[in-house]
Design an enzyme around this catalytic site. Structure first.
Site, mmCIF file in Angstrom:
data_model
loop_
_atom_site.group_PDB
_atom_site.id
_atom_site.type_symbol
_atom_site.label_atom_id
_atom_site.label_comp_id
_atom_site.label_asym_id
_atom_site.label_seq_id
_atom_site.Cartn_x
_atom_site.Cartn_y
_atom_site.Cartn_z
ATOM 1 N N GLU A 164 75.133 14.084 51.493
ATOM 2 C CA GLU A 164 76.204 13.399 50.757
ATOM 3 C C GLU A 164 76.348 14.119 49.428
ATOM 4 O O GLU A 164 75.376 14.227 48.676
ATOM 5 C CB GLU A 164 75.835 11.925 50.517
ATOM 6 N N CYS A 172 78.927 9.814 41.831
ATOM 7 C CA CYS A 172 79.740 10.670 42.710
ATOM 8 C C CYS A 172 81.096 10.031 42.943
ATOM 9 O O CYS A 172 82.077 10.705 43.200
ATOM 10 C CB CYS A 172 79.020 10.873 44.028
#
Ligand code: NAP
Length: 527
Positions: free
Chosen positions: A290, A324
């Site tokens: 990720e 993020c």
């Protein structure tokens, strides 16, 4: 469509709904006091259930007050990685053979232990990585949800084993998912509990053993979780904790021939390098990575502008943009851009910058010196190439002197093609861009190598449907004042990225996550 519900932990919301917010704050503040009293200890590696000392160590300090030492941590190296992988390999077959109910029970017990200790865990997290109290608690809540949800999924799937019958006379068939063996788990600083727990527990619940390396800035949180697992009865060697640097520990772990798969969350550069290493070495197991984001939000001329301001402010500046999923570029219809920008600037200037543990703090400190330098670099660049409407300064006076505090920053007059509007910064920094219609907004939103989170503010159903269909993004949120792009819940809002934001297309906290840690075997037996 199937429908299923799940009860998320949601500690703060639960207190809010029960009118017991004061009790939440008291419990957190008491926990901060007791965690503070325990800081500064030495933490060895943990290999095969035993403490393992190293020659070198590193010290972690509170990012909001560098006079506060969090602890002294063993700095592992290649030999330690070897020892940890050997322990994980030795534990592998008996862990795979442990029956599903026993495996599920360990992780449900771990979730229960964390529930009991959630204030202590949140307090430690705040002190270690600078996250404010509600967000630190949300990090711990998410970790509990991961444990509970993945354990529940393994149970619901009956261990992913099907008796497929006797398709042809005399041939009995079974179809099952089996673990790969040993997983390396490498986690980032920004969700030090949730992401460390989510990846490690995903690997272990699926039957793998793990060698885990947390970010060098957040090793304490990782230790606290590993302690919980052992208290819950996890056998020795199933998780091994090797703290230390990315190239000293992370790299040899990825390259180790007995490490079959890697679960990684972190920057695109490191993640893609891990993938390339796997390919170069001819490794066949998965790299479940990720990665970063450059998350766009569109504000249409039909939007409720106040809602949009609230969503963008919260999405861009909570945890100082070190997410993020942080909102980082906003495409605003030219008819409402002046009103939106003025209100965003005014509300940004009201945000409280402060220590993570202070109740009023919204904008918390930056994690390390390189983040602080990068902030100075990009705000300087923004002054040269655009207009800084608010922010752009490091805050160093008085109580801020020993921390890394910066002002949340709103910038305009930056072309959409400019690096400042294309690269991930991981800082409290947002750029505003005019658009003339939704089509232009979607085109610019999609003109990015990332595809993690995206937001839209619009009151028009047709616009909303079109945006959902056309925006290239793993997570999509419409009219979300709580945050335009951040704050996903396990099960309800599985988290992952398209394009360079992730490598698998299967999302953490979703129904297709666990299977990635396993490979299929079809068994036929003639009787
Ligand atoms: P990072 O610098 O990539 O570090 C992540 C982890 O990788 C750390 O444990 C780091 O160790 C380790 N590492 C560094 N170099 C390595 C190497 N050569 N080999 C193996 N491991 C290595 O990321 P970060 O600054 O901690 O976190 C921020 C990044 O994570 C952002 O890009 C953000 O978007 C991304 N992120 C993505 C998600 C998501 O779900 N998509 C969630 C959270 C964060 P050290 O700490 O020792 O350097």
């Amino acid at each position: 469509m199937q429908s299923r519900e799940y009860d998320n932990e949601l500690t703060y919301l639960t207190h809010d709904q029960a009118d017991s917010v004061a009790a939440f704050h008291r419990a957190y503040e008491d926990a901060v006091e007791s965690v503070r009293a325990d800081l500064g200890q030495s933490h060895p590696l943990l290999i095969d259930g035993e403490d393992a000392e190293t020659d070198d160590s590193f010290t972690v300090y509170n990012p909001g007050d560098r006079t506060v030492e969090i602890g002294e941590f063993a700095a592992g190296g290649e030999a330690d990685v070897d020892a940890a992988v050997s322990a994980a390999t030795a534990a592998s077959s008996s862990w795979e053979a442990t029956d599903v109910d026993a495996r599920v029970e360990i992780f449900q017990d771990a979730a229960e232990i964390m529930r009991d200790r959630k204030f202590e865990l949140a307090a430690a997290l705040s002190l270690e990585n600078g996250k404010n109290r509600t967000e630190a608690m949300a990090d711990v809540d998410e970790a509990i949800d991961f444990l509970d949800f993945y354990a529940g999924e393994l149970e619901r799937a009956g261990g992913y084993e099907f008796d497929t019958g006797e398709p042809t006379p005399g041939q009995h068939t079974t179809n099952l998912l089996r673990p790969y063996g040993v997983f390396g788990v490498i986690s980032p600083f920004n969700f030090p509990m949730a992401l460390f727990v989510g990846m490690a527990s995903g690997a272990m619940i699926a039957g793998n053993t793990v060698v885990a390396k947390p970010a060098s800035t957040t090793p304490l949180t990782a230790h606290l979780f590993v302690d919980v697992l052992h208290e819950a009865g996890l056998p020795d060697g199933v998780i091994n904790l090797v703290t230390g640097g990315g190239s000293d520990v992370g790299q040899p772990l990825v390259e180790h021939e007995d490490v079959h798969g890697v679960a990684f969350t972190g920057s695109r550069n490191v993640g893609t390098r891990i993938q390339e290493t796997f390919m170069e070495l001819g490794k066949r197991g998965p790299v479940i990575a990720e990665l970063g984001g450059k998350n766009p939000v569109i504000v249409s001329d039909t939007a409720d502008v106040d809602d949009a301001v609230s969503g963008v402010k919260n999405g861009a500046f909570s945890f100082s943009g070190q997410k993020c999923s942080a909102t980082s570029r906003v495409y605003v219809h030219e008819d409402v851009i002046d009103e939106f920008t003025d209100k965003l600037v005014a509300q940004t200037e009201e945000l409280t910058i402060g220590q993570a543990t202070e109740r009023e703090t919204f904008v918390s400190p930056l994690i390390d010196d390189s983040a602080l330098e990068y902030y100075q670099e990009i705000t300087e660049q923004a002054r040269e190439d655009g207009t800084v409407l608010t922010g752009g300064n490091v805050v160093t006076d008085g109580e801020y002197a020993d921390g890394r505090f910066v002002e949340p920053t709103v910038v305009t007059d930056i072309p959409h093609e400019h690096d400042l509007a294309r690269e991930e910064h991981f800082l409290p920094f947002v750029t505003i861009h005019p658009i003339s219609d939704l089509e232009e907004g979607i085109e610019k939103s999609n003109d990015s190598e990332y595809g993690l989170c995206a937001g839209l503010f619009s009151q028009d159903d047709e616009e909303i449907d079109r945006w959902f269909d056309e925006v290239e993004s793993g997570m999509t949120y419409v009219n979300r004042t709580q945050s335009a792009t951040t704050g996903a819940l396990v099960q309800a809002q599985p988290f992952g990225g398209w394009k360079f934001s992730g490598t698998t297309g299967k999302f953490a906290g979703g129904y297709w996550y666990l299977q990635q840690f396993m490979r299929e075997q079809s068994r036929t037996r003639v009787e």
